[in-house]
Design an enzyme around this catalytic site. Structure first.
Site, PDB file in Angstrom:
ATOM      1  N   ASP A 290       0.701  -1.422  -0.051  1.00  0.00           N
ATOM      2  CA  ASP A 290       0.007  -0.187  -0.074  1.00  0.00           C
ATOM      3  C   ASP A 290       0.927   1.247   0.077  1.00  0.00           C
ATOM      4  OD1 ASP A 290      -1.633   2.063   0.492  1.00  0.00           O
ATOM      5  OD2 ASP A 290      -2.892   0.934   1.925  1.00  0.00           O
TER       6      ASP A 290
ATOM      7  N   THR B 100      -8.472  -2.648  -3.446  1.00  0.00           N
ATOM      8  CA  THR B 100      -8.131  -1.390  -3.727  1.00  0.00           C
ATOM      9  C   THR B 100      -9.313  -1.044  -4.724  1.00  0.00           C
ATOM     10  OG1 THR B 100      -6.528  -0.078  -5.027  1.00  0.00           O
ATOM     11  CG2 THR B 100      -6.807  -2.412  -5.711  1.00  0.00           C
TER      12      THR B 100
ATOM     13  N   CYS C 210     -12.186  -9.542  -4.871  1.00  0.00           N
ATOM     14  CA  CYS C 210     -13.696  -9.071  -4.321  1.00  0.00           C
ATOM     15  C   CYS C 210     -13.700  -7.782  -4.365  1.00  0.00           C
ATOM     16  CB  CYS C 210     -14.044  -9.862  -2.973  1.00  0.00           C
ATOM     17  SG  CYS C 210     -14.067 -11.520  -3.122  1.00  0.00           S
ATOM     18  N   ALA C 211     -12.708  -6.973  -5.132  1.00  0.00           N
ATOM     19  CA  ALA C 211     -12.696  -5.461  -5.025  1.00  0.00           C
ATOM     20  C   ALA C 211     -13.336  -4.771  -6.272  1.00  0.00           C
ATOM     21  CB  ALA C 211     -11.188  -4.988  -4.966  1.00  0.00           C
ATOM     22  N   ARG C 212     -12.582  -5.003  -7.345  1.00  0.00           N
ATOM     23  CA  ARG C 212     -13.218  -4.111  -8.618  1.00  0.00           C
ATOM     24  C   ARG C 212     -12.878  -4.985  -9.627  1.00  0.00           C
ATOM     25  NH1 ARG C 212     -15.834  -2.165  -5.312  1.00  0.00           N
ATOM     26  NH2 ARG C 212     -16.431  -0.026  -4.937  1.00  0.00           N
TER      27      ARG C 212
ATOM     28  N   ASP D   5     -15.628 -12.347  -7.779  1.00  0.00           N
ATOM     29  CA  ASP D   5     -17.126 -11.796  -7.745  1.00  0.00           C
ATOM     30  C   ASP D   5     -17.321 -10.460  -8.406  1.00  0.00           C
ATOM     31  OD1 ASP D   5     -16.409  -9.604  -5.820  1.00  0.00           O
ATOM     32  OD2 ASP D   5     -18.132 -10.247  -4.669  1.00  0.00           O
TER      33      ASP D   5
ATOM     34  N   GLU E 149     -19.773  -5.943 -16.132  1.00  0.00           N
ATOM     35  CA  GLU E 149     -20.740  -6.212 -15.257  1.00  0.00           C
ATOM     36  C   GLU E 149     -22.211  -5.405 -15.537  1.00  0.00           C
ATOM     37  OE1 GLU E 149     -19.489  -4.954 -11.359  1.00  0.00           O
ATOM     38  OE2 GLU E 149     -18.190  -6.674 -11.277  1.00  0.00           O
TER      39      GLU E 149
ATOM     40  N   HIS F  45     -21.509 -10.202  -8.590  1.00  0.00           N
ATOM     41  CA  HIS F  45     -21.219  -8.893  -7.668  1.00  0.00           C
ATOM     42  C   HIS F  45     -22.586  -8.154  -7.276  1.00  0.00           C
ATOM     43  CE1 HIS F  45     -18.732  -4.858  -7.801  1.00  0.00           C
ATOM     44  NE2 HIS F  45     -19.223  -5.311  -6.507  1.00  0.00           N
ATOM     45  N   LEU F  46     -23.050  -8.575  -6.139  1.00  0.00           N
ATOM     46  CA  LEU F  46     -24.324  -8.304  -5.685  1.00  0.00           C
ATOM     47  C   LEU F  46     -24.317  -7.105  -4.784  1.00  0.00           C
ATOM     48  CD1 LEU F  46     -25.737 -11.729  -4.474  1.00  0.00           C
ATOM     49  CD2 LEU F  46     -26.161 -10.479  -6.596  1.00  0.00           C
ATOM     50  N   GLY F  47     -23.287  -6.869  -4.001  1.00  0.00           N
ATOM     51  CA  GLY F  47     -23.223  -5.909  -2.920  1.00  0.00           C
ATOM     52  C   GLY F  47     -24.361  -5.738  -2.433  1.00  0.00           C
ATOM     53  N   ALA F  48     -25.101  -4.841  -2.243  1.00  0.00           N
ATOM     54  CA  ALA F  48     -26.372  -4.513  -1.341  1.00  0.00           C
ATOM     55  C   ALA F  48     -27.619  -4.638  -2.159  1.00  0.00           C
ATOM     56  CB  ALA F  48     -26.500  -3.276  -0.713  1.00  0.00           C
TER      57      ALA F  48
END
Length: 365
Positions: A8, A40, A67-69, A93, A98, A116-119
């Site tokens: 980082d 990131t 699982c970031a972007r 994911d 997308e 990639h469900l998120g919320a």
């Protein structure tokens, strides 16, 4: 019980030690890690950060989790590395495109893919709605601020103690903002004693909001730090242990091109903010909605002049505070009045030649 290494560019070595990780360079991480996980945002600098060249630096049999972007990993290069055995397995994911309706990764046995469900699920949406309602209730009832954007969080435990000091910080900023006409170059905030242990991010935001409110009426604790930064005003904070008679106080120093203004205040046991120092002059001034601030040379007749002038104008003085730096030196007065004072009354004070400055003040108390 893993040994964790991390790359980082913004992580200091000291903070890495506190977190229990070893800070390394990116190429070193690629060469040493058995499992590589990404955490990131996707930017021009991070796009395609894991590509064929990166895979070539990794151990045989490495495993990748993203699982970031989508876009951080070059998917075609990942597919090739999975087929060659360079990468033993991957958990993904997020995808370059997308919603991902078709992707070469979907058909590989050594890859776990999830949407990639998120919320976005029904259950998540219900939980989000409940969480927002609970956070609003917590703020309105207890003054707690949780997960706010661009505003420091305030826990329910610290809110009762912090609230009067937030008001104090706002008042200190508002005082300087109302008596200052010149462009501000820098702001310095000193937290002394107990205030140094408080949530100073919230206090600083309140002070800055008060400072520029006379110029930007709709400013608030969220927007104030951004507005101050946009105006090129430098900000600094200092925290120190108790150094005087007060358990804790806040001191605001604002510098212009050729002038500096200082004001300090604290909160007494009654929960009300008070001025304790202005221009380096000690005083004890209760803060009211409408006030008058005057400066003068320390000579006889000032109290009489102020009282007589206010009396003739029909202005009732609720409280009167005085201070001076030395006999015959600089003196100040703060009048807490019941109603706004008209400009012609202030002009009469200035015309007396005894008063060098007379400023009307309004505080949201």
């Amino acid at each position: 019980k893993m040994h964790v290494i991390a790359f980082d560019p913004f992580l200091s070595p000291e903070r890495a030690v506190e977190m229990g990780v070893e800070k390394v360079e990116l190429d070193d991480l690629f060469a040493r890690a058995d499992f590589i996980t990404l955490h990131t945002p996707l930017t021009d600098k991070t796009r395609g950060i894991v590509d064929a060249q990166a895979f070539a630096k990794m151990k045989d049999g490495v495993r990748i989790i993203n699982c970031a972007r989508g876009g951080l990993v070059v998917e075609a290069d990942l597919v090739a590395a999975l087929k060659s055995g360079k990468v033993a397995g991957a958990g993904i994911d997020v995808f370059e495109e997308e919603p991902a309706t078709e992707n070469a990764l979907f058909h590989m046995e050594n890859v776990v893919c999830t949407p990639h469900l998120g919320a976005s699920t029904t259950e998540a949406q219900e939980n989000v709605a409940l969480q927002v309602a609970e956070q609003m209730s917590d703020y309105l009832v207890n003054g707690a601020v949780t997960n706010a954007i661009n505003m420091p969080s305030i826990s329910a435990d610290e809110a009762p103690k912090l609230k009067p000091f937030v008001k104090l910080a706002d008042v200190l900023g508002a005082f300087v903002g109302q008596v200052t006409d010149e462009p501000i170059k820098s702001v310095e905030i000193l937290y002394d004693g107990s205030t140094a242990k408080m949530n100073t991010k919230a206090l600083t935001s309140a002070a800055l909001a008060g400072l520029i409110r006379s110029q930007v009426s709709d400013v608030n604790m969220v927007s104030a730090p951004i507005m101050v930064k946009e105006r090129g005003i430098t900000l600094s904070e200092t925290k120190r242990d108790k150094s005087g008679v007060f358990d804790g106080y806040i001191k605001l120093t604002v510098k212009m091109a050729d002038k500096t203004r200082e004001v300090a205040g604290t909160v007494f046991s009654d929960g009300k903010p008070r001025f304790i120092q202005i221009k380096g002059i000690n005083l004890d001034a209760e803060i009211g909605r409408y006030m008058i601030y005057t400066t003068n040379n320390d000579v006889p007749g000032i109290i009489g002049l102020l009282g007589t002038t206010m009396g003739k104008a029909g202005v009732n003085i609720a409280n009167f505070s005085l201070g001076r730096n030395r006999p015959g030196g600089d003196a100040i007065a703060l009048l807490y009045v019941d109603e706004p004072v008209k400009e012609d009354v202030l002009a009469e004070l200035r015309a007396s030649k005894l008063i060098t400055q007379a400023k009307p003040l309004v505080f949201d108390v």
